[in-house]
Design a protein around this motif. Structure first.
Motif, short mmCIF file in Angstrom:
data_model
loop_
_atom_site.label_atom_id
_atom_site.label_comp_id
_atom_site.label_asym_id
_atom_site.label_seq_id
_atom_site.Cartn_x
_atom_site.Cartn_y
_atom_site.Cartn_z
N TRP A 291 5.75 12.22 11.02
CA TRP A 291 5.39 10.85 10.67
C TRP A 291 6.77 10.38 9.97
O TRP A 291 7.28 9.32 10.02
CB TRP A 291 4.40 10.82 9.71
N CYS B 44 7.95 0.43 6.77
CA CYS B 44 8.45 1.66 7.27
C CYS B 44 9.08 2.76 6.38
O CYS B 44 8.62 3.74 6.23
CB CYS B 44 9.27 1.32 8.41
N TRP C 112 6.28 4.25 3.49
CA TRP C 112 5.38 5.26 4.23
C TRP C 112 6.17 6.51 4.78
O TRP C 112 5.90 7.66 4.67
CB TRP C 112 4.52 4.46 5.22
N CYS D 272 0.91 -1.01 0.02
CA CYS D 272 -0.04 -0.04 -0.07
C CYS D 272 0.79 1.29 0.05
O CYS D 272 0.61 2.27 -0.59
CB CYS D 272 -0.78 -0.13 1.23
N GLY D 273 1.97 1.10 0.68
CA GLY D 273 2.84 2.25 0.68
C GLY D 273 3.49 2.44 -0.71
O GLY D 273 3.79 3.58 -1.23
N ALA E 108 1.04 4.36 -2.84
CA ALA E 108 0.88 5.71 -2.40
C ALA E 108 2.17 6.34 -3.20
O ALA E 108 1.94 7.47 -3.64
CB ALA E 108 0.75 5.77 -1.05
N TYR F 38 6.85 8.30 1.46
CA TYR F 38 5.48 9.06 1.18
C TYR F 38 5.40 10.43 2.04
O TYR F 38 4.89 11.30 1.60
CB TYR F 38 4.24 8.05 1.24
N ALA F 39 5.59 10.22 3.51
CA ALA F 39 5.22 11.35 4.31
C ALA F 39 6.37 12.40 3.97
O ALA F 39 5.91 13.54 4.18
CB ALA F 39 5.86 10.73 5.87
#
Length: 408
Positions: A202, A187, A190, A144-145, A148, A193-194
């Motif tokens: 995040w 980790c 995401w 999913c990350g 994204a 992405y952050a």
């Protein structure tokens, strides 16, 4: 004046019941393609990823059975999995003498065994089953990350291709085992992405967790720090948000904290962890040892897994060059480059280098964009490419885990 006559169409025998209600044809069931088209793109990408990995796991299980091995033992207790599960059950403090190396469990980072221990405390599962639950869940979160990040930088088709390619790498069989790479990738994806979306707190927190997952998790902290430095430079003369400084402070804490803890435990805070790694036969020499091993492969007969490792390493370098030419965002470049540097610059465990590169998913952005373009223009061509990749991934993965005796 006469009214115009109204013509009423005659009711046919099939028009309906006595009330003259027109007959409605039965609803057709939607085709699988129509159902897929209605799904959100992220769900569709995750479904493709899970299908790919479940198929690969099934091939691995059938191969294990055919070779007279227990599938759950192969999935949950292969190579380093045993070290992690022992840490989860008993904590640190175990070592084992092998020819030429002294292996200590202090070389293994704590996040994965900590998660396994938490699962066994909550759910009545064995260590191996809990390890698989953690790894498989983390792999789905990572997918999913990755989606994204791909959708943020390109489009949904490229993001879907990126997830699918990551699930069909030659070494993606690791995603089916009780190993730490899925946790690190979750980790990392995401965290990146952050960074791309300006969520510095995040990003720093996830980078710290990545640093607790694996030694090469420091690549995530490096990406966050590089992106933060660029943001400070870009904002020169303007106020920098407090969340950026907090993220910068958090990012290296996981990796640095564990390395320092091992050093203190070994009686040498700065060098203790690296001494543990050297005793394992693993050290960083800027690739001198790896180049020497490649020379040996070229001059002498070698196992197939070693030759495959050489090819994968060379392809990874080409993909990094393509990523640079595509002018990918700085954090993705730094993250991928540091992972490559650690994997290819380290001496020892040559056959494990593709596994070390498994979290380097940004390297797949150029081929993912190409595959998405092919899928739009020539879908059957794309299907043939994906099918060939799947065949290679499943067959080589089963060989690597069940047949081959080289450490993963």
């Amino acid at each position: 004046m006469t009214q115009p006559s109204t013509t009423v169409a005659p009711t046919t025998a099939g028009s309906g019941a006595a009330g003259g209600v027109p007959h409605q044809s039965p609803r057709r069931r939607p085709t699988p393609a129509a159902v897929a088209a209605r799904l959100p793109a992220a769900v569709w990408a995750l479904a493709l990823f899970l299908t790919a990995r479940l198929t690969g796991t099934l091939v691995l299980v059938l191969t294990a059975r055919a070779m007279g091995k227990r599938p759950l033992a192969v999935l949950g207790r292969s190579w380093d999995s045993n070290w992690y599960l022992r840490i989860a059950a008993e904590g640190y403090g175990h070592s084992k003498q092998y020819p030429h190396i002294l292996a200590s469990d202090l070389a293994f980072f704590p996040l994965y065994p900590g998660l396994v221990r938490a699962v066994t405390e909550i759910v009545p599962l064995s260590g191996g089953a809990a390890g698989l639950l953690v790894s498989w869940t983390a792999a789905a979160v990572a997918a999913c990350g990755i989606y994204a990040v791909g959708a943020r930088l390109h489009d949904r088709a490229t993001a879907t291709a990126l997830v699918l390619l990551w699930g069909l790498l030659p070494h993606s069989v690791i995603l089916s085992l009780a190993y730490t790479e899925p946790v690190l990738t979750a980790c990392a994806a995401w965290a990146l992405y952050a960074v791309l979306t300006g969520r510095w707190l995040w990003a720093g927190t996830l980078a710290a967790l990545a640093g607790l997952a694996r030694p090469n998790g420091i690549a995530v902290a490096a990406a966050v720090l590089a992106a933060a430095a660029y943001e400070v430079w870009r904002r020169r003369g303007r106020k920098v948000p407090h969340s950026l400084w907090t993220g910068v402070a958090l990012a290296p804490l996981g990796w640095g904290g564990f390395v320092l803890w091992v050093g203190v435990r070994q009686g040498d805070p700065l060098h203790g962890y690296f001494t543990v790694q050297r005793r394992w036969g693993s050290r960083f020499d800027f690739g001198v040892g790896a180049l020497g091993f490649v020379r040996h492969l070229l001059l002498h007969h070698a196992r197939f897994a070693y030759a495959m490792t050489t090819v994968i390493a060379a392809v990874a370098l080409v993909l990094l060059a393509l990523l640079l030419l595509d002018r990918a965002p700085l954090p993705l470049l730094v993250y991928s480059a540091v992972l490559l540097l650690i994997a290819l610059g380290g001496d020892g465990f040559f056959a494990s280098k593709p596994r070390f590169l498994l979290p380097a998913f940004p390297l797949l952005l150029p081929p993912a964009a190409a595959l998405a373009g092919t899928a739009r223009a020539r879908p059957w061509h794309a299907a043939v490419v994906v099918g060939a990749l799947a065949g290679l991934s499943y067959v080589y993965g089963a060989f690597l885990v069940v047949v081959n005796r080289t450490p993963l």
